[in-house]
Design a protein around this motif. Structure first.
Motif, PDB file in Angstrom:
ATOM      1  N   ASP A 130       0.974  -1.101   0.094  1.00 49.86           N
ATOM      2  CA  ASP A 130      -0.118   0.022  -0.149  1.00 49.86           C
ATOM      3  C   ASP A 130       1.070   1.307   0.097  1.00 49.86           C
ATOM      4  O   ASP A 130       0.361   2.282  -0.646  1.00 49.86           O
ATOM      5  N   ARG A 172      -0.102   3.369  -3.244  1.00 49.65           N
ATOM      6  CA  ARG A 172      -1.073   4.303  -2.589  1.00 49.65           C
ATOM      7  C   ARG A 172      -0.082   5.114  -1.713  1.00 49.65           C
ATOM      8  O   ARG A 172      -0.523   5.163  -0.476  1.00 49.65           O
ATOM      9  N   GLY A 194      -8.008   4.706   1.478  1.00 54.49           N
ATOM     10  CA  GLY A 194      -7.689   4.258   0.347  1.00 54.49           C
ATOM     11  C   GLY A 194      -8.271   5.077  -0.746  1.00 54.49           C
ATOM     12  O   GLY A 194      -8.344   4.537  -2.053  1.00 54.49           O
ATOM     13  N   SER A 204      -1.569  11.280  -2.432  1.00 54.56           N
ATOM     14  CA  SER A 204      -2.631  11.082  -3.308  1.00 54.56           C
ATOM     15  C   SER A 204      -3.632  10.315  -2.588  1.00 54.56           C
ATOM     16  O   SER A 204      -4.869  10.547  -3.192  1.00 54.56           O
ATOM     17  N   TYR A 205      -3.730   9.631  -1.547  1.00 51.77           N
ATOM     18  CA  TYR A 205      -4.597   8.559  -1.086  1.00 51.77           C
ATOM     19  C   TYR A 205      -4.999   8.792   0.519  1.00 51.77           C
ATOM     20  O   TYR A 205      -3.745   9.112   1.117  1.00 51.77           O
ATOM     21  N   ASP A 206      -6.149   8.958   0.866  1.00 53.87           N
ATOM     22  CA  ASP A 206      -6.427   9.121   2.245  1.00 53.87           C
ATOM     23  C   ASP A 206      -6.267   7.997   2.903  1.00 53.87           C
ATOM     24  O   ASP A 206      -5.861   6.844   2.483  1.00 53.87           O
ATOM     25  N   TYR A 231      -8.800   7.913  -3.606  1.00 52.30           N
ATOM     26  CA  TYR A 231      -7.791   8.807  -4.259  1.00 52.30           C
ATOM     27  C   TYR A 231      -8.411  10.306  -4.122  1.00 52.30           C
ATOM     28  O   TYR A 231      -9.530  10.587  -4.097  1.00 52.30           O
ATOM     29  N   TRP A 232      -7.685  11.344  -4.111  1.00 45.59           N
ATOM     30  CA  TRP A 232      -7.842  12.577  -3.570  1.00 45.59           C
ATOM     31  C   TRP A 232      -8.715  13.142  -4.709  1.00 45.59           C
ATOM     32  O   TRP A 232      -9.706  14.052  -4.309  1.00 45.59           O
TER      33      TRP A 232
END
Length: 106
Positions: free
Chosen positions: A33, A37, A46, A41-43, A48-49
Motif C-alpha cells: 500500500d 497508494r 484508500g 494522493s490517497y487518504d 484517491y484525492w
C-alpha cells in the motif's frame, strides 16, 4: 517462491474470482500500500484525492499542504540555526544554478 497449493490459478481468471493477494501478510500489505497508494494522493481509507467530494478534497489537500509546510519551515529553521545565510545558499545552489542551464541546451 510462493506455493499456492490447491488455490493456484490454472488459467487466466476472466471472472474475477481469484484474489492474488489472499496469501499476503499484514506487513506485506502495508508495504504494498505504501508503494501503490502514496499518502500524498490517497487518504487513510484508500480513496484517491481527486475522487473525493469537493469539501473532503479541500480538507485533504489543506491538511497535506500544512504538513509539508511545517516540514519545510522546520528544515529552514534548522538551517538558519546553523548558519543564517544557508537557506539563501541552498536556494541558489539547488534552484537557481540548475535552472540556468536549461536555456543553454540545443
Amino acid at each position: 517462491m510462493t506455493d499456492y497449493g490447491s488455490a493456484k490459478p490454472r488459467w487466466p481468471d476472466m471472472g474475477g474470482t481469484h484474489d492474488p493477494t489472499h496469501t499476503i501478510t499484514k506487513n506485506e500489505r502495508a508495504i504494498f500500500d505504501y508503494l501503490i497508494r502514496p499518502d500524498d494522493s490517497y487518504d487513510e481509507h484508500g480513496v484517491y484525492w481527486a475522487d473525493m467530494p469537493f469539501a473532503k478534497r479541500a480538507k485533504f489537500v489543506g491538511r497535506y499542504d500544512a504538513k509539508e509546510t511545517k516540514k519545510e519551515l522546520s528544515s529552514i529553521g534548522r538551517m538558519m540555526k546553523a548558519d543564517p545565510l544557508s537557506p539563501v545558499a541552498y536556494y541558489f545552489r539547488n534552484m537557481v544554478l540548475p535552472g540556468a542551464g536549461l536555456g543553454l541546451e540545443g
